[in-house]
Structures are given as structure tokens and as C-alpha cells.
Design an enzyme around this catalytic site. Structure first.
Site, PDB file in Angstrom:
ATOM      1  N   GLY A  10       2.248  -2.311  53.436  1.00  0.00           N
ATOM      2  CA  GLY A  10       3.611  -1.984  53.871  1.00  0.00           C
ATOM      3  C   GLY A  10       4.481  -1.544  52.707  1.00  0.00           C
ATOM      4  N   LYS A  75      18.524  15.070  43.249  1.00  0.00           N
ATOM      5  CA  LYS A  75      17.779  15.403  42.028  1.00  0.00           C
ATOM      6  C   LYS A  75      17.622  16.913  41.981  1.00  0.00           C
ATOM      7  CE  LYS A  75      13.019  15.414  40.401  1.00  0.00           C
ATOM      8  NZ  LYS A  75      11.643  14.930  40.592  1.00  0.00           N
ATOM      9  N   VAL A 199      -4.718  -9.718  54.554  1.00  0.00           N
ATOM     10  CA  VAL A 199      -6.072  -9.340  54.981  1.00  0.00           C
ATOM     11  C   VAL A 199      -7.035  -9.992  53.994  1.00  0.00           C
ATOM     12  CG1 VAL A 199      -7.700  -7.419  55.180  1.00  0.00           C
ATOM     13  CG2 VAL A 199      -5.386  -7.202  56.107  1.00  0.00           C
ATOM     14  N   THR A 361       5.139  12.891  41.507  1.00  0.00           N
ATOM     15  CA  THR A 361       4.213  13.422  42.506  1.00  0.00           C
ATOM     16  C   THR A 361       3.679  12.369  43.486  1.00  0.00           C
ATOM     17  OG1 THR A 361       2.597  13.284  40.725  1.00  0.00           O
ATOM     18  CG2 THR A 361       3.419  15.472  41.281  1.00  0.00           C
ATOM     19  N   TYR A 452      -5.850  26.383  43.893  1.00  0.00           N
ATOM     20  CA  TYR A 452      -5.656  25.811  45.233  1.00  0.00           C
ATOM     21  C   TYR A 452      -4.282  25.176  45.338  1.00  0.00           C
ATOM     22  CZ  TYR A 452     -10.680  26.323  45.239  1.00  0.00           C
ATOM     23  OH  TYR A 452     -11.935  26.837  45.152  1.00  0.00           O
ATOM     24  N   TYR A 453      -3.804  25.045  46.562  1.00  0.00           N
ATOM     25  CA  TYR A 453      -2.488  24.462  46.775  1.00  0.00           C
ATOM     26  C   TYR A 453      -2.418  23.066  46.148  1.00  0.00           C
ATOM     27  CZ  TYR A 453       1.518  22.262  48.867  1.00  0.00           C
ATOM     28  OH  TYR A 453       2.703  21.586  49.030  1.00  0.00           O
TER      29      TYR A 453
HETATM   30  C1  LIG Z   1       5.333   3.164  37.230  1.00  0.00           C
HETATM   31  C2  LIG Z   1       5.344   3.978  38.480  1.00  0.00           C
HETATM   32  C3  LIG Z   1       6.368   4.876  38.718  1.00  0.00           C
HETATM   33  C4  LIG Z   1       6.367   5.670  39.852  1.00  0.00           C
HETATM   34  N1  LIG Z   1       7.358   6.576  40.042  1.00  0.00           N
HETATM   35  C5  LIG Z   1       7.283   7.428  41.082  1.00  0.00           C
HETATM   36  C6  LIG Z   1       8.267   8.413  41.293  1.00  0.00           C
HETATM   37  O1  LIG Z   1       9.254   8.508  40.567  1.00  0.00           O
HETATM   38  N2  LIG Z   1       8.105   9.259  42.337  1.00  0.00           N
HETATM   39  C7  LIG Z   1       7.053   9.176  43.183  1.00  0.00           C
HETATM   40  O2  LIG Z   1       6.949   9.987  44.096  1.00  0.00           O
HETATM   41  N3  LIG Z   1       6.136   8.225  43.045  1.00  0.00           N
HETATM   42  C8  LIG Z   1       6.221   7.351  42.019  1.00  0.00           C
HETATM   43  N4  LIG Z   1       5.287   6.376  41.890  1.00  0.00           N
HETATM   44  C9  LIG Z   1       4.275   6.240  42.928  1.00  0.00           C
HETATM   45  C10 LIG Z   1       4.799   5.426  44.083  1.00  0.00           C
HETATM   46  O3  LIG Z   1       5.287   4.215  43.600  1.00  0.00           O
HETATM   47  C11 LIG Z   1       3.716   5.162  45.058  1.00  0.00           C
HETATM   48  O4  LIG Z   1       3.146   6.372  45.400  1.00  0.00           O
HETATM   49  C12 LIG Z   1       4.259   4.517  46.296  1.00  0.00           C
HETATM   50  O5  LIG Z   1       5.023   3.403  45.987  1.00  0.00           O
HETATM   51  C13 LIG Z   1       3.146   4.157  47.218  1.00  0.00           C
HETATM   52  O6  LIG Z   1       2.617   2.946  46.935  1.00  0.00           O
HETATM   53  P1  LIG Z   1       1.636   2.355  47.995  1.00  0.00           P
HETATM   54  O7  LIG Z   1       2.372   2.156  49.274  1.00  0.00           O
HETATM   55  O8  LIG Z   1       0.397   3.138  47.999  1.00  0.00           O
HETATM   56  O9  LIG Z   1       1.246   0.931  47.355  1.00  0.00           O
HETATM   57  P2  LIG Z   1       2.127  -0.405  47.145  1.00  0.00           P
HETATM   58  O10 LIG Z   1       3.563  -0.132  47.018  1.00  0.00           O
HETATM   59  O11 LIG Z   1       1.455  -1.146  46.026  1.00  0.00           O
HETATM   60  O12 LIG Z   1       1.915  -1.204  48.471  1.00  0.00           O
HETATM   61  C14 LIG Z   1       0.760  -1.927  48.729  1.00  0.00           C
HETATM   62  C15 LIG Z   1       0.949  -2.693  50.020  1.00  0.00           C
HETATM   63  O13 LIG Z   1      -0.299  -3.276  50.377  1.00  0.00           O
HETATM   64  C16 LIG Z   1      -0.102  -4.592  50.748  1.00  0.00           C
HETATM   65  N5  LIG Z   1      -1.324  -5.350  50.503  1.00  0.00           N
HETATM   66  C17 LIG Z   1      -2.048  -5.425  49.353  1.00  0.00           C
HETATM   67  N6  LIG Z   1      -3.097  -6.255  49.520  1.00  0.00           N
HETATM   68  C18 LIG Z   1      -3.023  -6.710  50.809  1.00  0.00           C
HETATM   69  C19 LIG Z   1      -3.794  -7.599  51.587  1.00  0.00           C
HETATM   70  N7  LIG Z   1      -4.870  -8.216  51.098  1.00  0.00           N
HETATM   71  N8  LIG Z   1      -3.426  -7.825  52.853  1.00  0.00           N
HETATM   72  C20 LIG Z   1      -2.326  -7.235  53.378  1.00  0.00           C
HETATM   73  N9  LIG Z   1      -1.568  -6.372  52.694  1.00  0.00           N
HETATM   74  C21 LIG Z   1      -1.907  -6.118  51.426  1.00  0.00           C
HETATM   75  C22 LIG Z   1       1.073  -5.080  49.922  1.00  0.00           C
HETATM   76  O14 LIG Z   1       1.711  -6.178  50.521  1.00  0.00           O
HETATM   77  C23 LIG Z   1       1.946  -3.836  49.938  1.00  0.00           C
HETATM   78  O15 LIG Z   1       2.736  -3.840  51.106  1.00  0.00           O
HETATM   79  C24 LIG Z   1       5.305   5.547  40.783  1.00  0.00           C
HETATM   80  C25 LIG Z   1       4.306   4.619  40.568  1.00  0.00           C
HETATM   81  C26 LIG Z   1       4.307   3.833  39.432  1.00  0.00           C
HETATM   82  C27 LIG Z   1       3.197   2.876  39.221  1.00  0.00           C
HETATM   83  N1  LIG Z   2       7.435  22.956  46.323  1.00  0.00           N
HETATM   84  C1  LIG Z   2       7.755  21.840  45.488  1.00  0.00           C
HETATM   85  C2  LIG Z   2       7.406  22.130  44.070  1.00  0.00           C
HETATM   86  C3  LIG Z   2       8.473  22.387  43.089  1.00  0.00           C
HETATM   87  C4  LIG Z   2       9.153  23.512  42.890  1.00  0.00           C
HETATM   88  N2  LIG Z   2      10.057  23.326  41.896  1.00  0.00           N
HETATM   89  C5  LIG Z   2       9.973  22.084  41.448  1.00  0.00           C
HETATM   90  C6  LIG Z   2      10.696  21.414  40.521  1.00  0.00           C
HETATM   91  C7  LIG Z   2      10.401  20.096  40.301  1.00  0.00           C
HETATM   92 CL1  LIG Z   2      11.313  19.228  39.166  1.00  0.00          CL
HETATM   93  C8  LIG Z   2       9.383  19.458  41.021  1.00  0.00           C
HETATM   94  C9  LIG Z   2       8.661  20.136  41.961  1.00  0.00           C
HETATM   95  C10 LIG Z   2       8.981  21.447  42.189  1.00  0.00           C
HETATM   96  C11 LIG Z   2       9.199  21.448  45.764  1.00  0.00           C
HETATM   97  O1  LIG Z   2      10.009  22.280  46.109  1.00  0.00           O
HETATM   98  O2  LIG Z   2       9.484  20.266  45.654  1.00  0.00           O
END
Ligand SMILES: Cc1cc2nc3c(=O)[nH]c(=O)nc-3n(C[C@H](O)[C@H](O)[C@H](O)COP(=O)(O)OP(=O)(O)OC[C@H]3O[C@@H](n4cnc5c(N)ncnc54)[C@H](O)[C@@H]3O)c2cc1C
Ligand SMILES: N[C@@H](Cc1c[nH]c2cc(Cl)ccc12)C(=O)O
Length: 516
Positions: A10, A75, A199, A361, A452-453
Site C-alpha cells: 500500500g 515543478k 503477508v 522517474t 525505444y520509448y
Molecule cells: C531515496 C528515494 C527517493 C525517491 N524519490 C523519488 C522522486 O522524487 N520521484 C519519483 O517519482 N520517485 C521517487 N522515488 C521512488 C518512489 O519512492 C517509489 O517509486 C514509490 O514510492 C513506490 O514505492 P512502492 O509502492 O513500490 O514501495 P513502498 O513504498 O516501499 O511500499 C511497499 C508496501 O508494501 C507493503 N509490504 C511490504 N511487505 C509486506 C508484507 N509482507 N505484507 C504486506 N504488505 C507488505 C508495505 O507495507 C508498503 O505498503 C524515490 C525512491 C527513493 C528510495
Molecule cells: N514526457 C516527459 C519527459 C520530459 C520532458 N521534459 C522533461 C523534463 C524533465 Cl525535468 C523531466 C522529464 C521530462 C514529461 O513531459 O514529463
């Protein structure tokens, strides 16, 4: 009918998937989401791509609905500081590159050099950000005429359909935990069953497909399709189904992060409407302004600096405001699962793959995966072609982004310590060395970037190459033979337009006080 979906996890991935599926399939789909009450979500992930607007639009949500609930801000770019040399910065903005007589304006910029700032000369956005402006006027209208939200081509499209059309001028920052909460309310209201439990086990049938997940207190939960959103653990995909994880660390060595949430008086501080990535001795620090606080963190490589040192550096960087903020140390798994869809299990989010958040990303990967899964949703016969198309598309997106991030380090001029010198000698992903050579002759275009995309247009590569400053770039020889006046006029038009916009647009902070 195959319609019973079990989502484990979640965090952002789990709730984005649940809410999107409900918006796509309504009551025809049966969704159970189980998340642990003890294992928390990673709790970071605050900056996005502009494409995320298609996600909210698909859910029928307006900015005025969800933004105040998530402390969200706009942003307009990523701002890179000190990657070239101390005191230098440049923007990678959300603004299409103009072209003049068939050459990108950046090519003309190399020829004419109106100033030493390619970003200010070629984009309106750079000065708008420097001035701390909002991309919307106080009446809600977008900054300028090329952006028209009511235009037909902006309506009702998914991210995939919108590809290659107008560049939308901004993305968002938001508080990840608040977004997950907001989306959980959306999903539960539309019938998603929400179970808070651990789980403990994953049961497999004789073919090795998942037959149920066993929880501590709610017994076995069964479905047709299982979505693994358990984060870096990859409980279903990597643990139960033993799908191998392919590391990207030979190209991208940063393996850790420490994050702080720093409460601040944003009215006094003002909002710089971009994500800032400031280069450090062993990585970089992100700074993300939200409406009531700043999110910040140091992404670093343990081979070069210890977690304690990283924390000290980050606290010093932020200053006294960070004194009471609690440090969240995170170990990052960088790379991707070999296949994200295996048998009847699809990993979405960190279980599928992750690269350091340098270009924000993570949430884009999730959004892309969800759209692809809807497009390739399996039928009763589990036609493996759907799975294969899905896996191919997810792999391309992650491999392309892997390459894009590697370009940042390989071409950064900074080389004042071992960490930064090593960035120039690391192995490159396959094909990148050849592409870098081509870009020295001709700025990147659709023919010469990763084929690729993967979400990034060629102009994004141009920004990084021109901004990082570590490789020599030359204008096309044809420009020396061409009439320079049209390009000069374009530079002047951008300058004038920008000046006017900076004058009339409200401060970013003021816009959000109005929205709230
Ligand atoms: C340092 C850092 C910075 C980031 N900054 C960005 C950003 O600026 N922009 C961006 O787009 N992305 C960013 N990301 C990525 C982004 O945080 C993740 O893509 C996003 O939070 C998705 O995480 P998730 O839901 O996959 O995992 P998580 O947030 O880790 O969620 C895992 C879930 O699984 C559950 N779970 C785990 N084990 C069990 C179990 N045994 N039973 C039941 N439930 C369980 C937990 O309770 C939790 O709800 C960043 C990541 C990191 C590490
Ligand atoms: N199509 C994407 C990719 C992109 C195009 N310009 C930027 C700039 C930054 Cl900072 C990140 C991502 C992108 C989008 O529009 O988000």
C-alpha cells in the site's frame, strides 16, 4: 472472466494501481489490497514527470481536488547545481525545444552563443524559475498560448497516447504519504477491499503459479492476478517466484539515501518551482519545495562515504532548520527485475525496478507500468504474448532511463575527487559509448538516442550534455553557411516573451495560497 486482482503493498505503487484499475474497469474488476501495518512504505518520492497529469485526469481528479490534500507544488524543471563546477547551475525544463530552419535552437546556440547560458537563451522557463514564478496566472490560466488545456489533443489521452505531442509545461511535487492516503480513499470508495495485515507466505500451485497469499490474521487471500507492490523486498516476484534482479550498479554506483522532511515557513522562504539536484562529494542532494516543508535527501554511494558522514553533510547543507528532523536512511536496490510479469504475478513500483531519483522517474515507471498492464490485461487464456509485450515495454523504459542517468555522470565536468573521477571511467550501458561519440558531432535526435520509448525526448539529452559541460560539443558546420538572422530573431523573441511573463506571472507561493 479473469477479474480478481490481489495487490500486495500500500505504498505509492499499490494505491496508484488500485485506483487506476478502478477508474479503468469500475465494478467489473474485483480488487483486494493488502498492506502491512508494521512494514512501512518507503515514504519518499516527491517529484514527478509532467505526464502524471494524465494519471489524475484518467481518475477524473482536478488539481484543486488533490493538490491541497497532498501539499503539492508545481515543478517546472530539474535544476542541476555544481555538476560542472562550483557555483554553476542549469535547468532541464518542461519546455519543447524550438527549431529554426530544421536545426534545434541549441545547435544555433552553439554557433551564436548569445550568452553563456544555453537554458536561458533557448527556453522561457529558465528565467521564470529563477524568478520563482508560477506557471499559472492567478485566474488559473496557463502561462502562455502554446499551452492550451482545452485543445482537443490534450483531452482524455493516456500518457502513451500523448507521446510526442505538446510538451506540458510542468509536473508536480507532492508528499508521497499524503498521495497514497488520498488515492486509498478514492479506491476504497469505489469498492477496493482494503486489508491491513502482513503477508507471511505465498502459496504456489503445481505449475509454480501463485494460488494465494497467506496473511497473519485474515487467512488466505486468492485472486487470478497478483500485483507485487511490496517495494524493494519484491516479496512475490523476487522471493516467491525467484525472478532474478539485474543490477545497474556498475553504471550507477549510488546505493543509499538519507532523507529529511524539514518544516519551513514557505511564505518567507518562497518556492523555487523546480527540483534541485546539488552535486556533493559522493553523490547529490535533492531539494523539493512543498507547501509547508522542504523534502531533502542525500543520494550517495557507500563505497565513497559512510551513512554517518552522509547524514552530517546533509544536515550541514540544510542548516539549523534540520535540527529536529528525523533521518530516514534508505538502502536502494538499483536495477530491474529480469521480467516484471512472471506467471500470474506482476511487480509494479520498486519491486519491478528502480534507479536513483535524479530525474524523478520512480512514479513515472509506476504510471507507465499501469498503463501497459491495462493495455495488455490478460484474458482467460493467459495468452503469453500479452506478458511478453508488457515485459519488453517495461524493460525498455528502465534500460533507457538507466542510460539517460549514466549520461549525467559520464558527461559531468566535475572531477575534483575520486568519486567524480570514477564517473568518467565506469563501464557504460551497451550502445552508449557509440551514441556519445555521435552526439559530439551532432546534438542528440530521435535517430541517435536510446531507440525505444523511455519517457525522455531528445531535447532532455541536449540539456544534460550542454549543462554538464564535460564533453566538447560543436555546432553543425551547415550553420556557418546559413543565414543567422532567423535564429537571432528567435533568441530575441524568447528574451522578450520571458521578460513579459516574469513580469505578469504570480509568485509560485502566492498561487498556492490561492489554490488552498
Ligand atoms: C531515496 C528515494 C527517493 C525517491 N524519490 C523519488 C522522486 O522524487 N520521484 C519519483 O517519482 N520517485 C521517487 N522515488 C521512488 C518512489 O519512492 C517509489 O517509486 C514509490 O514510492 C513506490 O514505492 P512502492 O509502492 O513500490 O514501495 P513502498 O513504498 O516501499 O511500499 C511497499 C508496501 O508494501 C507493503 N509490504 C511490504 N511487505 C509486506 C508484507 N509482507 N505484507 C504486506 N504488505 C507488505 C508495505 O507495507 C508498503 O505498503 C524515490 C525512491 C527513493 C528510495
Ligand atoms: N514526457 C516527459 C519527459 C520530459 C520532458 N521534459 C522533461 C523534463 C524533465 Cl525535468 C523531466 C522529464 C521530462 C514529461 O513531459 O514529463
Amino acid at each position: 472472466m479473469l477479474n480478481k486482482v490481489v495487490i500486495v503493498g500500500g505504498g505509492t505503487a499499490g494505491w496508484m494501481t488500485a485506483s487506476y484499475f478502478k477508474a479503468a474497469f469500475g465494478d467489473r474488476i474485483d480488487i483486494t489490497l493488502v498492506e502491512s501495518g508494521t512494514v512501512g512504505a518507503v515514504g519518499v518520492g516527491e517529484a514527478t514527470f509532467s505526464d502524471i497529469r494524465h494519471f489524475f485526469e484518467f481518475l477524473g481528479l482536478k488539481e484543486s481536488d488533490w493538490m491541497p490534500a497532498c501539499n503539492a507544488t508545481y515543478k517546472l524543471a530539474v535544476r542541476f547545481e555544481n555538476w560542472r563546477e562550483p557555483g554553476h547551475y542549469f535547468y532541464h525544463p518542461f519546455e519543447q525545444m524550438r527549431s529554426v530552419n530544421g536545426f534545434p535552437l541549441t545547435d544555433w546556440w552553439l554557433q551564436q552563443r548569445p550568452s553563456d547560458r544555453f537554458d536561458k537563451d533557448c527556453f522561457a522557463m529558465a528565467s521564470i524559475i529563477d524568478a520563482g514564478r508560477s506557471p499559472r496566472h492567478l485566474n488559473g490560466a496557463l502561462l502562455d498560448t502554446p499551452y492550451d488545456e482545452s485543445a482537443e489533443e490534450m483531452q482524455g489521452l493516456t500518457m502513451s497516447e500523448h507521446q510526442g505531442r505538446t510538451q506540458f509545461p510542468y509536473a508536480y511535487h507532492f508528499e508521497a504519504a499524503l498521495l497514497a492516503k488520498y488515492l486509498s480513499a478514492y479506491a476504497v470508495e469505489r469498492g477496493v477491499r482494503h486489508i491491513v495485515d502482513d503477508v507471511r507466505d505465498v502459496e504456489l500451485d503445481e505449475r509454480g503459479w501463485i494460488s494465494s497469499v497467506r496473511t497473519a490474521e485474515h487467512g488466505d487471500i486468492t485472486g487470478d492476478l497478483y500485483i507485487d507492490c511490496t517495494g524493494f523486498r519484491g516479496l512475490l516476484l523476487n522471493k516467491a517466484l525467484e525472478e532474478p534482479f539485474l543490477s545497474f550498479q556498475e553504471n550507477l554506483p549510488n546505493d543509499s539515501a538519507i532523507a529529511l522532511q524539514v518544516p519551513m515557513d514557505m511564505e518567507r522562504r518562497g518556492i523555487l518551482p523546480c527540483t534541485t539536484a546539488t552535486a556533493q562529494d559522493a553523490g547529490w542532494i535533492w531539494t523539493i519545495p512543498l507547501t509547508g516543508r522542504v523534502g531533502t535527501g542525500y543520494v550517495y554511494a557507500r563505497d565513497y562515504i559512510s551513512p554517518d558522514e552522509a547524514e552530517r553533510t546533509l544536515r550541514e547543507f540544510v542548516g539549523p532548520a534540520a535540527a529536529d528532523a528525523e533521518a530516514n536512511h534508505i538502502r536502494m536496490r538499483i536495477g530491474r527485475s529480469r521480467n516484471s510479469w512472471v506467471k500470474n504475478c506482476v511487480g509494479i513500483g520498486l519491486s519491478s525496478g528502480f534507479v536513483e531519483p535524479l530525474e524523478s522517474t520512480g512514479i513515472f515507471f509506476i504510471h507507465h507500468a499501469i498503463e501497459q498492464l491495462v493495455n495488455n490485461f490478460p484474458g482467460e487464456d493467459w495468452n503469453p504474448a500479452h506478458r511478453d509485450l508488457y515485459n519488453q515495454s517495461v524493460a525498455h523504459v528502465m534500460e533507457g532511463v538507466r542510460e539517460f542517468l549514466t549520461v549525467h555522470y559520464a558527461t559531468a565536468k566535475r572531477a575534483d575527487n575520486q568519486y567524480w573521477r570514477d564517473t568518467k571511467t565506469r563501464p557504460l550501458p551497451e550502445g552508449l559509448a557509440e551514441r556519445l561519440e555521435k552526439w559530439k558531432t551532432q546534438l542528440p535526435n530521435t535517430e541517435t538516442v536510446y531507440p525505444y520509448y523511455h519517457g525522455l525526448p531528445p531535447y532532455s539529452y541536449m540539456c544534460v550534455l550542454l549543462g554538464m559541460g564535460g564533453i566538447e560539443l560543436n555546432p553543425s558546420p551547415a550553420l556557418a553557411l546559413s543565414d543567422p538572422r532567423a535564429a537571432a530573431r528567435e533568441f530575441e523573441a524568447i528574451r522578450q516573451k520571458t521578460e513579459k511573463l516574469v513580469d505578469v506571472l504570480p509568485a509560485a507561493y502566492d498561487y498556492f495560497t490561492r489554490l488552498g
